[in-house]
Write a protein that holds these residues in place. Structure first.
Motif, PDB file in Angstrom:
ATOM      1  N   ALA A 111     -34.958  14.054  34.619  1.00  0.00           N
ATOM      2  CA  ALA A 111     -34.800  14.575  35.977  1.00  0.00           C
ATOM      3  C   ALA A 111     -34.428  13.424  36.901  1.00  0.00           C
ATOM      4  O   ALA A 111     -34.930  12.309  36.747  1.00  0.00           O
ATOM      5  CB  ALA A 111     -36.076  15.249  36.458  1.00  0.00           C
ATOM      6  N   GLN A 150     -32.049  17.257  39.885  1.00  0.00           N
ATOM      7  CA  GLN A 150     -31.229  17.719  38.773  1.00  0.00           C
ATOM      8  C   GLN A 150     -32.005  17.466  37.488  1.00  0.00           C
ATOM      9  O   GLN A 150     -32.429  16.338  37.217  1.00  0.00           O
ATOM     10  CB  GLN A 150     -29.894  16.987  38.720  1.00  0.00           C
ATOM     11  CG  GLN A 150     -29.017  17.479  37.585  1.00  0.00           C
ATOM     12  CD  GLN A 150     -27.631  16.875  37.618  1.00  0.00           C
ATOM     13  OE1 GLN A 150     -27.433  15.763  38.100  1.00  0.00           O
ATOM     14  NE2 GLN A 150     -26.671  17.622  37.125  1.00  0.00           N
ATOM     15  N   THR A 152     -31.893  17.792  33.360  1.00  0.00           N
ATOM     16  CA  THR A 152     -30.940  17.888  32.251  1.00  0.00           C
ATOM     17  C   THR A 152     -31.702  17.840  30.935  1.00  0.00           C
ATOM     18  O   THR A 152     -32.553  16.982  30.736  1.00  0.00           O
ATOM     19  CB  THR A 152     -29.920  16.736  32.298  1.00  0.00           C
ATOM     20  OG1 THR A 152     -29.237  16.787  33.562  1.00  0.00           O
ATOM     21  CG2 THR A 152     -28.902  16.845  31.174  1.00  0.00           C
ATOM     22  N   ASN A 154     -31.199  17.903  26.630  1.00  0.00           N
ATOM     23  CA  ASN A 154     -30.274  17.644  25.543  1.00  0.00           C
ATOM     24  C   ASN A 154     -31.002  17.933  24.242  1.00  0.00           C
ATOM     25  O   ASN A 154     -32.045  17.355  23.960  1.00  0.00           O
ATOM     26  CB  ASN A 154     -29.812  16.186  25.588  1.00  0.00           C
ATOM     27  CG  ASN A 154     -28.991  15.777  24.380  1.00  0.00           C
ATOM     28  OD1 ASN A 154     -28.669  16.566  23.510  1.00  0.00           O
ATOM     29  ND2 ASN A 154     -28.656  14.503  24.326  1.00  0.00           N
ATOM     30  N   TYR A 159     -26.241  20.517  25.802  1.00  0.00           N
ATOM     31  CA  TYR A 159     -26.783  20.137  27.111  1.00  0.00           C
ATOM     32  C   TYR A 159     -26.920  21.344  28.023  1.00  0.00           C
ATOM     33  O   TYR A 159     -26.069  22.233  28.021  1.00  0.00           O
ATOM     34  CB  TYR A 159     -25.853  19.129  27.800  1.00  0.00           C
ATOM     35  CG  TYR A 159     -25.847  17.769  27.166  1.00  0.00           C
ATOM     36  CD1 TYR A 159     -26.708  16.772  27.612  1.00  0.00           C
ATOM     37  CD2 TYR A 159     -25.001  17.479  26.107  1.00  0.00           C
ATOM     38  CE1 TYR A 159     -26.718  15.514  27.024  1.00  0.00           C
ATOM     39  CE2 TYR A 159     -24.997  16.227  25.513  1.00  0.00           C
ATOM     40  CZ  TYR A 159     -25.855  15.258  25.978  1.00  0.00           C
ATOM     41  OH  TYR A 159     -25.858  14.013  25.385  1.00  0.00           O
ATOM     42  N   SER A 161     -28.002  21.691  32.227  1.00  0.00           N
ATOM     43  CA  SER A 161     -28.367  20.970  33.441  1.00  0.00           C
ATOM     44  C   SER A 161     -28.467  21.978  34.588  1.00  0.00           C
ATOM     45  O   SER A 161     -27.622  22.859  34.712  1.00  0.00           O
ATOM     46  CB  SER A 161     -27.309  19.906  33.742  1.00  0.00           C
ATOM     47  OG  SER A 161     -27.737  19.093  34.806  1.00  0.00           O
TER      48      SER A 161
END
Length: 167
Positions: A111, A150, A152, A154, A159, A161
Motif C-alpha cells: 500500500a 493505493q 496493490t 500480486n 496483479y 490494484s
C-alpha cells in the motif's frame, strides 16, 4: 444499581461512537483521490463456486479470475480504527485455488499513500480462509492514517490494484 448505570452509560457511548463513525462516512471523498468504486466497468463476476451474488449493494467483486477481492462500493476503507490505523481482514481469491498444495501463499500486498510522501507498506502473514466451497488467501490490512491509498496485490504475476479512501 451502579452496575446498571455503568452498563447503560457504556452502551450509550458505543452508540454515539457508531453515529459519529457513520457521519464521517458521509464526508465526501476528495476529488483528488480517484477511489475505485462499483461501476459496470469495475465490477467482476467470479467463476463458480464463488458467491457471485453474495455481496449485496455495499460491496462488489474486483479483479479477474487470476486474482480478485471485494471492495466497498463507495471506495472507502472500513474496519477497526485505533491509534495505529484502520484495519480489516482482506480476502483475496483466485479461480481453482488449491490451498492444500501451497504454503506459504505467494500473495504479496503493498500500500502507498497517494496524497503525501511516505514509505511503501508491505503486508506479510498471509493465511487462508475456508468458507464452504470457497478458499481465500487472508491477511490483515492496516492503513495507518487518513488519506488516499493505493493497494496493490500480486499473486504469481497476476496483479490487482485499487484506490481507497481512509477517513
Amino acid at each position: 444499581m451502579r452496575i446498571l448505570e455503568v452498563l447503560i452509560g457504556t452502551l450509550a457511548l458505543a452508540a454515539l461512537q457508531q453515529i459519529g463513525a457513520a457521519a464521517e462516512w458521509t464526508t465526501p471523498v476528495p476529488d483528488s483521490c480517484p477511489v475505485t468504486r462499483s461501476a459496470p466497468e469495475t465490477r467482476f463476476t467470479p467463476s463458480p463456486p464463488a458467491r457471485a451474488d453474495g455481496l449485496g449493494e455495499s460491496m462488489f467483486w474486483y479483479g479477474s479470475d487470476s486474482l480478485y477481492t471485494h471492495l466497498y462500493s463507495d471506495g472507502r476503507w472500513r474496519g477497526i480504527t485505533s491509534s495505529t490505523g484502520t484495519r480489516n481482514k482482506s480476502f483475496w481469491y483466485r479461480k481453482d485455488a488449491n490451498w492444500l498444495h501451497e504454503n506459504p501463499y505467494q500473495l504479496m500486498v503493498t500500500a502507498k499513500q497517494l496524497d503525501t510522501d511516505g514509505p511503501m507498506l508491505k503486508f506479510p502473514g498471509v493465511t487462508n480462509a475456508i468458507m464452504g466451497k470457497e478458499v481465500a488467501m487472508l491477511l490483515m490490512l492496516e492503513l495507518p492514517k487518513r488519506g488516499c491509498w493505493q493497494v496493490t496485490a500480486n499473486y504469481k504475476n497476476a496483479y490487482v490494484s485499487f484506490v481507497t479512501w481512509v477517513d
